[in-house]
Design an enzyme around this catalytic site. Structure first.
Site, PDB file in Angstrom:
ATOM      1  N   PHE A 168     -26.797  54.587  -8.274  1.00 56.65           N
ATOM      2  CA  PHE A 168     -28.061  53.927  -8.646  1.00 56.65           C
ATOM      3  C   PHE A 168     -28.232  52.562  -7.982  1.00 56.65           C
ATOM      4  CE2 PHE A 168     -26.844  56.797 -12.094  1.00 56.65           C
ATOM      5  CZ  PHE A 168     -27.968  57.617 -12.147  1.00 56.65           C
ATOM      6  N   LEU A 169     -27.361  52.225  -7.015  1.00 59.55           N
ATOM      7  CA  LEU A 169     -27.457  50.891  -6.399  1.00 59.55           C
ATOM      8  C   LEU A 169     -28.769  50.751  -5.633  1.00 59.55           C
ATOM      9  CD1 LEU A 169     -26.923  51.197  -3.093  1.00 59.55           C
ATOM     10  CD2 LEU A 169     -24.567  51.374  -3.814  1.00 59.55           C
ATOM     11  N   LYS A 220     -30.483  61.765 -11.567  1.00 60.01           N
ATOM     12  CA  LYS A 220     -30.748  60.937 -10.378  1.00 60.01           C
ATOM     13  C   LYS A 220     -32.192  61.097  -9.899  1.00 60.01           C
ATOM     14  CE  LYS A 220     -30.369  58.356  -6.911  1.00 60.01           C
ATOM     15  NZ  LYS A 220     -30.336  56.912  -7.014  1.00 60.01           N
ATOM     16  N   PHE A 265     -39.855  46.739 -12.274  1.00 61.34           N
ATOM     17  CA  PHE A 265     -40.649  47.706 -11.507  1.00 61.34           C
ATOM     18  C   PHE A 265     -42.124  47.720 -11.907  1.00 61.34           C
ATOM     19  CE2 PHE A 265     -38.091  50.051  -8.444  1.00 61.34           C
ATOM     20  CZ  PHE A 265     -36.930  49.340  -8.614  1.00 61.34           C
ATOM     21  N   CYS A 276     -35.141  55.983  -0.129  1.00 61.28           N
ATOM     22  CA  CYS A 276     -34.918  56.873  -1.270  1.00 61.28           C
ATOM     23  C   CYS A 276     -36.118  57.209  -2.139  1.00 61.28           C
ATOM     24  CB  CYS A 276     -33.774  56.324  -2.098  1.00 61.28           C
ATOM     25  SG  CYS A 276     -32.267  56.378  -1.109  1.00 61.28           S
ATOM     26  N   LYS A 279     -38.500  59.690  -0.460  1.00 57.70           N
ATOM     27  CA  LYS A 279     -37.791  60.948  -0.157  1.00 57.70           C
ATOM     28  C   LYS A 279     -37.422  61.706  -1.428  1.00 57.70           C
ATOM     29  CE  LYS A 279     -33.171  60.298   0.667  1.00 57.70           C
ATOM     30  NZ  LYS A 279     -32.419  60.937  -0.394  1.00 57.70           N
ATOM     31  N   LYS A 336     -37.924  45.956   1.816  1.00 51.46           N
ATOM     32  CA  LYS A 336     -37.785  45.003   0.709  1.00 51.46           C
ATOM     33  C   LYS A 336     -36.922  43.854   1.223  1.00 51.46           C
ATOM     34  CE  LYS A 336     -34.621  46.042  -2.452  1.00 51.46           C
ATOM     35  NZ  LYS A 336     -33.842  46.732  -3.489  1.00 51.46           N
TER      36      LYS A 336
HETATM   37  P1  NAD Z   1     -27.020  56.534   5.585  1.00 51.85           P
HETATM   38  O1  NAD Z   1     -27.851  57.277   6.565  1.00 51.85           O
HETATM   39  O2  NAD Z   1     -27.045  55.039   5.591  1.00 51.85           O
HETATM   40  O3  NAD Z   1     -25.497  56.996   5.704  1.00 51.85           O
HETATM   41  C1  NAD Z   1     -25.091  58.330   5.778  1.00 51.85           C
HETATM   42  C2  NAD Z   1     -23.888  58.391   6.696  1.00 51.85           C
HETATM   43  O4  NAD Z   1     -23.358  59.722   6.688  1.00 51.85           O
HETATM   44  C3  NAD Z   1     -24.222  58.077   8.160  1.00 51.85           C
HETATM   45  O5  NAD Z   1     -23.424  57.009   8.614  1.00 51.85           O
HETATM   46  C4  NAD Z   1     -23.907  59.388   8.897  1.00 51.85           C
HETATM   47  O6  NAD Z   1     -23.388  59.169  10.197  1.00 51.85           O
HETATM   48  C5  NAD Z   1     -22.868  59.993   7.981  1.00 51.85           C
HETATM   49  N1  NAD Z   1     -22.700  61.438   8.166  1.00 51.85           N
HETATM   50  C6  NAD Z   1     -23.651  62.410   8.261  1.00 51.85           C
HETATM   51  N2  NAD Z   1     -23.084  63.600   8.455  1.00 51.85           N
HETATM   52  C7  NAD Z   1     -21.746  63.397   8.476  1.00 51.85           C
HETATM   53  C8  NAD Z   1     -20.630  64.256   8.661  1.00 51.85           C
HETATM   54  N3  NAD Z   1     -20.789  65.578   8.850  1.00 51.85           N
HETATM   55  N4  NAD Z   1     -19.394  63.708   8.650  1.00 51.85           N
HETATM   56  C9  NAD Z   1     -19.212  62.392   8.455  1.00 51.85           C
HETATM   57  N5  NAD Z   1     -20.244  61.522   8.289  1.00 51.85           N
HETATM   58  C10 NAD Z   1     -21.494  62.027   8.299  1.00 51.85           C
HETATM   59  O7  NAD Z   1     -27.472  57.080   4.156  1.00 51.85           O
HETATM   60  P2  NAD Z   1     -27.368  56.289   2.757  1.00 51.85           P
HETATM   61  O8  NAD Z   1     -28.531  55.401   2.603  1.00 51.85           O
HETATM   62  O9  NAD Z   1     -26.009  55.753   2.608  1.00 51.85           O
HETATM   63  O10 NAD Z   1     -27.590  57.499   1.746  1.00 51.85           O
HETATM   64  C11 NAD Z   1     -26.596  58.466   1.533  1.00 51.85           C
HETATM   65  C12 NAD Z   1     -26.981  59.279   0.315  1.00 51.85           C
HETATM   66  O11 NAD Z   1     -26.969  58.442  -0.844  1.00 51.85           O
HETATM   67  C13 NAD Z   1     -28.374  59.887   0.377  1.00 51.85           C
HETATM   68  O12 NAD Z   1     -28.373  61.124  -0.285  1.00 51.85           O
HETATM   69  C14 NAD Z   1     -29.222  58.895  -0.409  1.00 51.85           C
HETATM   70  O13 NAD Z   1     -30.360  59.488  -0.968  1.00 51.85           O
HETATM   71  C15 NAD Z   1     -28.255  58.455  -1.484  1.00 51.85           C
HETATM   72  N6  NAD Z   1     -28.497  57.117  -2.036  1.00 51.85           N
HETATM   73  C16 NAD Z   1     -28.848  56.101  -1.218  1.00 51.85           C
HETATM   74  C17 NAD Z   1     -29.041  54.818  -1.751  1.00 51.85           C
HETATM   75  C18 NAD Z   1     -29.461  53.664  -0.882  1.00 51.85           C
HETATM   76  O14 NAD Z   1     -29.771  52.611  -1.429  1.00 51.85           O
HETATM   77  N7  NAD Z   1     -29.494  53.789   0.444  1.00 51.85           N
HETATM   78  C19 NAD Z   1     -28.827  54.594  -3.116  1.00 51.85           C
HETATM   79  C20 NAD Z   1     -28.435  55.677  -3.928  1.00 51.85           C
HETATM   80  C21 NAD Z   1     -28.271  56.938  -3.359  1.00 51.85           C
HETATM   81  C1  UGA Z   2     -34.013  52.562  -5.283  1.00 52.57           C
HETATM   82  C2  UGA Z   2     -33.619  52.494  -6.757  1.00 52.57           C
HETATM   83  O1  UGA Z   2     -34.078  51.264  -7.307  1.00 52.57           O
HETATM   84  C3  UGA Z   2     -32.101  52.587  -6.921  1.00 52.57           C
HETATM   85  O2  UGA Z   2     -31.758  52.621  -8.292  1.00 52.57           O
HETATM   86  C4  UGA Z   2     -31.617  53.874  -6.256  1.00 52.57           C
HETATM   87  O3  UGA Z   2     -30.207  53.971  -6.303  1.00 52.57           O
HETATM   88  C5  UGA Z   2     -32.059  53.881  -4.810  1.00 52.57           C
HETATM   89  O4  UGA Z   2     -33.500  53.758  -4.726  1.00 52.57           O
HETATM   90  C6  UGA Z   2     -31.705  55.161  -4.133  1.00 52.57           C
HETATM   91  O5  UGA Z   2     -31.592  56.186  -4.754  1.00 52.57           O
HETATM   92  O6  UGA Z   2     -31.536  55.071  -2.923  1.00 52.57           O
HETATM   93  P1  UGA Z   2     -34.009  50.834  -3.254  1.00 52.57           P
HETATM   94  O7  UGA Z   2     -34.793  51.890  -2.544  1.00 52.57           O
HETATM   95  O8  UGA Z   2     -32.855  50.234  -2.570  1.00 52.57           O
HETATM   96  O9  UGA Z   2     -33.447  51.428  -4.642  1.00 52.57           O
HETATM   97  O10 UGA Z   2     -34.970  49.638  -3.626  1.00 52.57           O
HETATM   98  P2  UGA Z   2     -35.944  49.306  -4.855  1.00 52.57           P
HETATM   99  O11 UGA Z   2     -35.595  47.975  -5.358  1.00 52.57           O
HETATM  100  O12 UGA Z   2     -36.006  50.414  -5.821  1.00 52.57           O
HETATM  101  O13 UGA Z   2     -37.344  49.203  -4.115  1.00 52.57           O
HETATM  102  C7  UGA Z   2     -37.963  50.355  -3.569  1.00 52.57           C
HETATM  103  C8  UGA Z   2     -39.357  50.031  -3.094  1.00 52.57           C
HETATM  104  O14 UGA Z   2     -40.199  49.796  -4.216  1.00 52.57           O
HETATM  105  C9  UGA Z   2     -39.448  48.782  -2.229  1.00 52.57           C
HETATM  106  O15 UGA Z   2     -40.332  49.038  -1.158  1.00 52.57           O
HETATM  107  C10 UGA Z   2     -40.016  47.734  -3.151  1.00 52.57           C
HETATM  108  O16 UGA Z   2     -40.761  46.752  -2.479  1.00 52.57           O
HETATM  109  C11 UGA Z   2     -40.900  48.572  -4.044  1.00 52.57           C
HETATM  110  N1  UGA Z   2     -41.131  47.977  -5.384  1.00 52.57           N
HETATM  111  C12 UGA Z   2     -40.095  47.831  -6.255  1.00 52.57           C
HETATM  112  C13 UGA Z   2     -42.422  47.596  -5.749  1.00 52.57           C
HETATM  113  O17 UGA Z   2     -43.384  47.739  -4.963  1.00 52.57           O
HETATM  114  N2  UGA Z   2     -42.619  47.066  -6.996  1.00 52.57           N
HETATM  115  C14 UGA Z   2     -41.614  46.916  -7.889  1.00 52.57           C
HETATM  116  O18 UGA Z   2     -41.879  46.444  -9.009  1.00 52.57           O
HETATM  117  C15 UGA Z   2     -40.320  47.301  -7.505  1.00 52.57           C
END
Ligand code: NAD
Ligand code: UGA
Length: 447
Positions: A168-169, A220, A265, A276, A279, A336
């Site tokens: 949830f980060l 999630k 939010f 995220c 998507k 952001k």
């Molecule tokens: P990212 O694109 O930053 O990182 C994914 C990494 O996986 C890449 O470095 C890629 O090279 C690697 N990868 C892909 N296929 C691979 C393989 N076969 N072997 C080894 N490495 C491989 O993605 P992310 O933002 O870290 O997101 C990862 C997942 O976590 C997604 O499902 C996303 O929805 C979820 N998530 C993201 C966030 C966020 O804030 N970015 C927060 C919560 C959950």
């Molecule tokens: C979001 C969720 O907040 C995380 O809990 C989750 O883990 C993550 O998606 C994920 O699954 O990847 P993130 O995308 O990093 O995190 O950023 P947010 O702080 O949620 O902001 C998302 C978008 O909403 C930004 O474009 C932000 O500007 C917008 N936002 C957020 C608003 O327009 N208004 C708000 O009040 C809050």
């Protein structure tokens, strides 16, 4: 603003676990560095050779507050390692996190090819009991597919457990969020896996919610969709406020004071972006459709979000008259503040809409320019906000970076060709902007 986590004291008697993280991106690298900080021995794996080389040189592939310090400290302490080899990770760990990307397919569904590839590879290599943790965000029932894939590809019939442990980060405060979670969700199918995962997270002292795997997967998608819904809701209220001269900030504050609603939010703006929320919303609509449920509510959330970008461009048009040949300065490119992530940033859609109307675009962001260069062409990237404002017919604020809130507005006004600011993040007070002589338009507030 997120605080940096203090260095945690690791209790000497707690024995760290052996963990590998496959996929060392925003989630994988943060998870790996934080688990190492908690005293575990962590191997971060990625198939991007350049990314692993960068990390092994001691450099950061992404900008994330506090991450560099954390990575360096744990590499020095020999608790954190980087490799391109899944086998190396699997051989040396009991807990294997899958944290690869799950990007949208053209139909909006989540592309699970990387999850499948990693599951297959892990299965082929494993020689002893493993917990395979689904950290990536995936549609419900992915756990079942991972389990099936591992069984099919593990010829030695080694025992394993699947755990769904959604993350949830938020980007920009990822390290803080990981270290201070509101809750940790563990979707489990065995007591053994539950016990080991509880021990892993025990130093965080956070509430742990244990469910079945399907519930954890739904938690999630449902959480991210709810957050998206809150944003589209407040953006709709903002549009009504504008029509009658009400003030969205005051309205949102009062709504949020009701603890049943909560104040987070509820910031109106140009809509949500990032890797995220957009998507996961699409993927949730997609999977529920497959399951036979039409999630109309979420489809509208998406539509409102897209319209919010169009409304912003309309505000520019209303302020400058013809957009063609006008020089528009953009302050803020990242989706952001405190991140250089440009994935689905509202700036992309908005700049492209302005370019289609033949505006000349100048832009500045404190950290996202290198990432933006690969996406947004025909843009003059500037060294700071003042350089951007110089000679502009309008300035448009798209990311609420702290440094924009402290701008010398008198200087900005002198540099601009016309004193027009369109604030997509409501960072200034309309009254003050009026006093300073700006034509100021924001979201959901009268001018
Ligand atoms: P990212 O694109 O930053 O990182 C994914 C990494 O996986 C890449 O470095 C890629 O090279 C690697 N990868 C892909 N296929 C691979 C393989 N076969 N072997 C080894 N490495 C491989 O993605 P992310 O933002 O870290 O997101 C990862 C997942 O976590 C997604 O499902 C996303 O929805 C979820 N998530 C993201 C966030 C966020 O804030 N970015 C927060 C919560 C959950
Ligand atoms: C979001 C969720 O907040 C995380 O809990 C989750 O883990 C993550 O998606 C994920 O699954 O990847 P993130 O995308 O990093 O995190 O950023 P947010 O702080 O949620 O902001 C998302 C978008 O909403 C930004 O474009 C932000 O500007 C917008 N936002 C957020 C608003 O327009 N208004 C708000 O009040 C809050």
């Amino acid at each position: 603003m997120a605080k940096l986590p203090k260095k945690r004291k690791i209790k000497e008697k707690r024995k760290g676990k052996k963990v590998s993280i496959i996929g060392s991106g925003h989630v994988g690298l943060v998870t790996g560095a934080c688990l190492a900080e908690l005293g575990n021995r962590v191997i971060c794996v990625d198939n991007n050779v350049e990314k692993i080389a960068t990390l092994n040189r001691g450099e950061m592939p992404i900008y994330e507050l506090g991450l560099e310090e954390l990575v360096k400290r744990n590499v020095r302490a020999r608790r954190l390692f980087f490799t391109t080899s899944i086998k190396e990770g699997v051989d040396n760990s009991e807990i294997i996190f899958i944290a690869v990307n799950t990007p949208p397919k053209p139909d909006g569904g989540a592309d699970l090819c990387y999850v499948e590839a990693v599951s297959r590879e892990v299965a082929k290599t494993m020689e002893s009991y493993k917990i395979i943790v689904e950290k990536s965000t995936v549609p419900v029932e992915t756990g079942k597919w991972i389990s099936r894939t591992v069984k099919l590809n593990n010829k030695k019939n080694i025992n394993f457990d699947i755990v769904s442990n959604p993350e949830f980060l938020r980007e920009g405060s990822a390290v803080y969020d990981f270290m201070h979670p509101d809750r940790i969700v563990l979707g489990v199918q065995s007591k053994k896996a539950e016990k080991i995962m509880r021990e892993l997270y025990q130093p965080l002292n956070a509430p742990i919610i244990v469910t079945d795997i399907e519930s954890a997967e739904i938690i999630k998608h449902a959480s991210n969709s709810f957050l998206a819904m809150k944003i589209s809701y407040i953006n709709s209220i903002a549009n009504i406020c504008e029509k009658v001269g009400a003030d969205i900030n005051k309205v949102a504050h009062a709504i949020g004071c009701d603890r049943r609603i909560g104040s987070d939010f509820l910031y109106a703006g140009v809509g949500f972006g990032g890797a995220c929320l957009p998507k996961d919303l699409q993927a949730f609509v997609g999977i529920t459709q497959k399951l036979g449920y039409d999630f109309d509510l979420l489809k509208v959330v998406e539509k409102i979000n897209h319209e919010q970008r169009e409304f912003l461009v309309n505000k520019v048009r209303d302020a400058v008259w013809n957009i063609k040949d006008k020089t528009i300065g953009i302050l803020g490119l990242a989706f952001k503040p405190n991140t250089d992530d440009m994935r689905n940033a509202p700036s992309i859609e908005i700049i492209q809409m302005l370019q289609r109307e033949e505006a000349k675009i100048k832009a500045y962001d404190p950290v996202a320019i290198p990432a933006a260069r690969g996406i947004l062409k025909e843009v003059t990237y500037c060294k700071d906000s003042y350089d951007t404002a110089n000679g502009c017919d309008a300035l448009v604020i798209l990311t609420e970076w702290e440094e924009f809130k402290r701008l010398d507005l008198k200087k900005i006004k002198k540099l601009m060709r016309a004193p027009i600011i369109i604030d997509g993040r409501n960072i200034f007070e309309p009254e003050k902007m009026k006093r300073l002589g700006f034509i100021y338009r924001s979201i959901g507030r009268s001018t």
